[in-house]
Design an enzyme around this catalytic site. Structure first.
Site, short mmCIF file in Angstrom:
data_model
loop_
_atom_site.label_atom_id
_atom_site.label_comp_id
_atom_site.label_asym_id
_atom_site.label_seq_id
_atom_site.Cartn_x
_atom_site.Cartn_y
_atom_site.Cartn_z
N PHE A 130 0.85 -1.19 0.00
CA PHE A 130 0.00 0.00 0.00
C PHE A 130 0.89 1.25 0.00
O PHE A 130 1.87 1.31 0.75
CB PHE A 130 -0.92 -0.02 1.23
CG PHE A 130 -1.99 1.01 1.17
CD1 PHE A 130 -3.06 0.87 0.29
CD2 PHE A 130 -1.95 2.14 1.96
CE1 PHE A 130 -4.05 1.82 0.20
CE2 PHE A 130 -2.95 3.10 1.89
CZ PHE A 130 -4.00 2.94 1.01
N ASP A 209 1.40 -6.05 7.10
CA ASP A 209 0.23 -5.18 7.10
C ASP A 209 -0.98 -6.09 6.83
O ASP A 209 -1.11 -6.67 5.74
CB ASP A 209 0.37 -4.12 6.00
CG ASP A 209 -0.80 -3.13 6.01
OD1 ASP A 209 -1.89 -3.51 6.48
OD2 ASP A 209 -0.63 -2.00 5.52
N TYR A 234 -11.29 -0.70 9.99
CA TYR A 234 -12.52 -0.19 9.37
C TYR A 234 -12.91 -0.95 8.11
O TYR A 234 -13.88 -0.61 7.45
CB TYR A 234 -12.41 1.31 9.06
CG TYR A 234 -11.10 1.77 8.43
CD1 TYR A 234 -10.81 1.50 7.10
CD2 TYR A 234 -10.16 2.47 9.18
CE1 TYR A 234 -9.62 1.92 6.53
CE2 TYR A 234 -8.97 2.90 8.62
CZ TYR A 234 -8.70 2.63 7.29
OH TYR A 234 -7.52 3.04 6.74
N ARG A 384 -12.46 -3.16 -7.85
CA ARG A 384 -12.31 -4.16 -6.79
C ARG A 384 -13.69 -4.57 -6.28
O ARG A 384 -14.49 -3.74 -5.89
CB ARG A 384 -11.52 -3.59 -5.60
CG ARG A 384 -10.06 -3.39 -5.85
CD ARG A 384 -9.29 -3.14 -4.56
NE ARG A 384 -9.89 -2.12 -3.71
CZ ARG A 384 -9.34 -1.68 -2.57
NH1 ARG A 384 -8.20 -2.21 -2.14
NH2 ARG A 384 -9.92 -0.75 -1.86
C1 PLP Z 1 -3.17 -2.14 3.16
C2 PLP Z 1 -3.33 -0.79 3.79
N1 PLP Z 1 -2.38 -0.34 4.61
C3 PLP Z 1 -2.48 0.87 5.19
C4 PLP Z 1 -3.57 1.68 4.99
C5 PLP Z 1 -3.60 3.03 5.62
O1 PLP Z 1 -4.33 3.01 6.80
P1 PLP Z 1 -4.51 4.33 7.65
O2 PLP Z 1 -5.18 5.34 6.79
O3 PLP Z 1 -5.37 3.89 8.80
O4 PLP Z 1 -3.18 4.78 8.08
C6 PLP Z 1 -4.60 1.24 4.15
C7 PLP Z 1 -5.78 2.07 3.92
O5 PLP Z 1 -6.69 1.76 3.20
C8 PLP Z 1 -4.47 -0.03 3.54
O6 PLP Z 1 -5.40 -0.50 2.70
#
Ligand code: PLP
Length: 424
Positions: A130, A209, A234, A384
């Site tokens: 991500f 992650d 979430y 998706r």
């Molecule tokens: C795989 C992944 N990692 C990290 C994040 C970022 O999360 P945050 O906005 O809570 O920092 C997301 C957000 O959609 C995500 O899909």
């Protein structure tokens, strides 16, 4: 060729009726039964129980009990709910806590891992990770001057994780391997145990992650000997927009890893108000500031639903739903130019399926604005289809595909000029 009757609307209804887990859909707030929600991998639906929990937290705990509520459960909430998430992810009590966002937790744990790996300067990741994860790594490396090197191993096809190339890239300079367990575009899921084992053989730590895995695929953090993990609440955990994230630190590593955001809630005795920081024991010292009680409380009902339904059963349902969707894609969408952009084998796939199309963005807009179908879109061409096994049904998928066909066959998408909405 799949027999047409296996893909009929009637057959979808039968499949729903035959599965006891279909009943969990009733446990969510669904105000528009005609809306097909396929974005639970971005923002999970609202559990009915959350309404009552939040009303209680606001009216009674905040409204009446006021500051006394800190001593009546608020301080323990991040650990208590963390323990429940641990049961979903194969971690022991005291190994997971809720705090901050996934990005901030990643910052904390990457920084801690690097501090615990002196003499090693390479962070290994892949180009399917991500973007926020990559940005956090870049920020950490930048602050450290030229000391650290981020090695982004490319996927050969943009779909499958480059597990072998990552293993081959491990060496005595590798401090940390950090990957999305299930990747956000294609839904590819790594073999956590295999990558962790390879990393450990090279003396590296692993940080996973789990944002797209928590609540969608069974995870065995302890079983895989994983070192560290972070993830959102979430998405499939249904914790609500911006709900606090979780972080996992394997118990035997906790004392050795410093939290770079050494705030008072992670202090050994916060209410001594001593001028010098001393870390709390265990996972507690990975907390930094005051926990966001309202959004923390909203995480628990969704996690309870997953525990009640059982991850193994939900995974089985998720596979049946996604295989059903892929069957529909093959017979009804592929002839219209849709491409499968997720692994075909469910063993390597999380709970979303990405499909591409030359006009994917405009098709996605038409689905949202004209067809009451809410998937999401990830550039350049991924629609998706998030399949949340707690509330998505075979009928949802059947209807979604019928509406997708309508958009393309009727060329409805041509009415959309591609103006971007900010979040889909
Ligand atoms: C795989 C992944 N990692 C990290 C994040 C970022 O999360 P945050 O906005 O809570 O920092 C997301 C957000 O959609 C995500 O899909």
């Amino acid at each position: 060729m799949i027999a047409p009757e296996r893909l009929s609307a009637e057959r979808a209804r039968q499949l729903d009726a035959a599965d006891p887990l279909t009943a969990y859909r009733e446990r969510f707030v669904i105000t528009d039964p005609d809306l097909i929600y396929l974005d639970g991998n971005s923002l999970g639906r609202l559990p009915r129980a959350t309404l009552a929990v939040l009303t209680d937290v606001i009216r009674l705990q905040w409204g009446e009990r006021l500051v006394r509520s800190w001593g009546e459960g608020w301080f323990e909430a991040a650990n208590r709910i963390g323990g429940k998430i641990g049961r979903l992810l194969g971690a022991a009590d005291g190994e997971i806590v809720l705090a901050d966002s996934t990005s901030v937790n990643l910052f904390k744990l990457v920084s801690a891992a690097l501090a615990a790996q002196p003499g090693r300067h390479t962070i290994l990741t892949d180009d399917l990770n991500f973007p926020s994860d990559l940005y956090i790594l870049q920020g950490i490396a930048q602050r450290a001057g030229s000391e650290y090197r981020i090695r982004v191993v490319p996927s050969s096809d943009g779909i499958n994780g480059p597990a072998e190339a990552i293993t081959a890239a491990l060496d005595e300079d590798t401090a940390l391997v950090t990957l999305s367990h299930t990747v956000f575009k294609s839904g590819y899921t790594y073999d956590m145990a295999a990558v962790t084992q390879a990393a450990h053989r090279a003396g590296a730590l692993t940080l996973w992650d789990l944002s797209h895995s928590a609540g969608s695929v069974p995870v065995a953090l302890n079983g895989a000997a994983a070192d560290l993990a972070v993830g959102c609440t979430y998405k499939y955990l249904n914790g609500g927009p911006g709900a606090p994230a979780f972080l996992y630190v394997r118990r035997d590593l906790q004392a050795a890893l410093p939290n770079p955001i050494s705030g008072w809630i992670g202090q050994r005795e916060p209410f001594d108000f001593a001028p010098d920081y001393a870390p709390a024991a265990g996972i507690q010292h990975f907390l930094s500031g005051t926990p966001p009680i309202l959004s923390l409380a909203a995480v628990e009902p969704g996690v309870d639903l997953l525990l009640e339904a059982g991850m193994a059963q939900l995974r089985e349902r998720s596979i049946r739903l996604s295989e059903y969707f892929i069957d529909l894609w093959e017979s009804q969408l592929a002839p219209l130019g849709f491409r499968l952009q997720s692994p075909r084998d469910p063993a390597w796939r999380g709970s979303h399926v990405s499909i591409g199309h030359d006009d994917a963005w405009r098709i996605n807009l038409a689905l949202i604005h004209d067809m009451k179908v809410l998937p999401d879109f990830r550039r350049p061409d991924n629609i998706r289809i998030g399949i949340a096994p707690l509330y998505n049904t075979f009928t949802d998928l059947h209807q979604a595909v019928a509406r997708m066909r309508q958009v393309v066959v009727g060329r409805h998408y041509e009415r959309h000029d591609g103006a971007a909405t900010k979040v889909t």
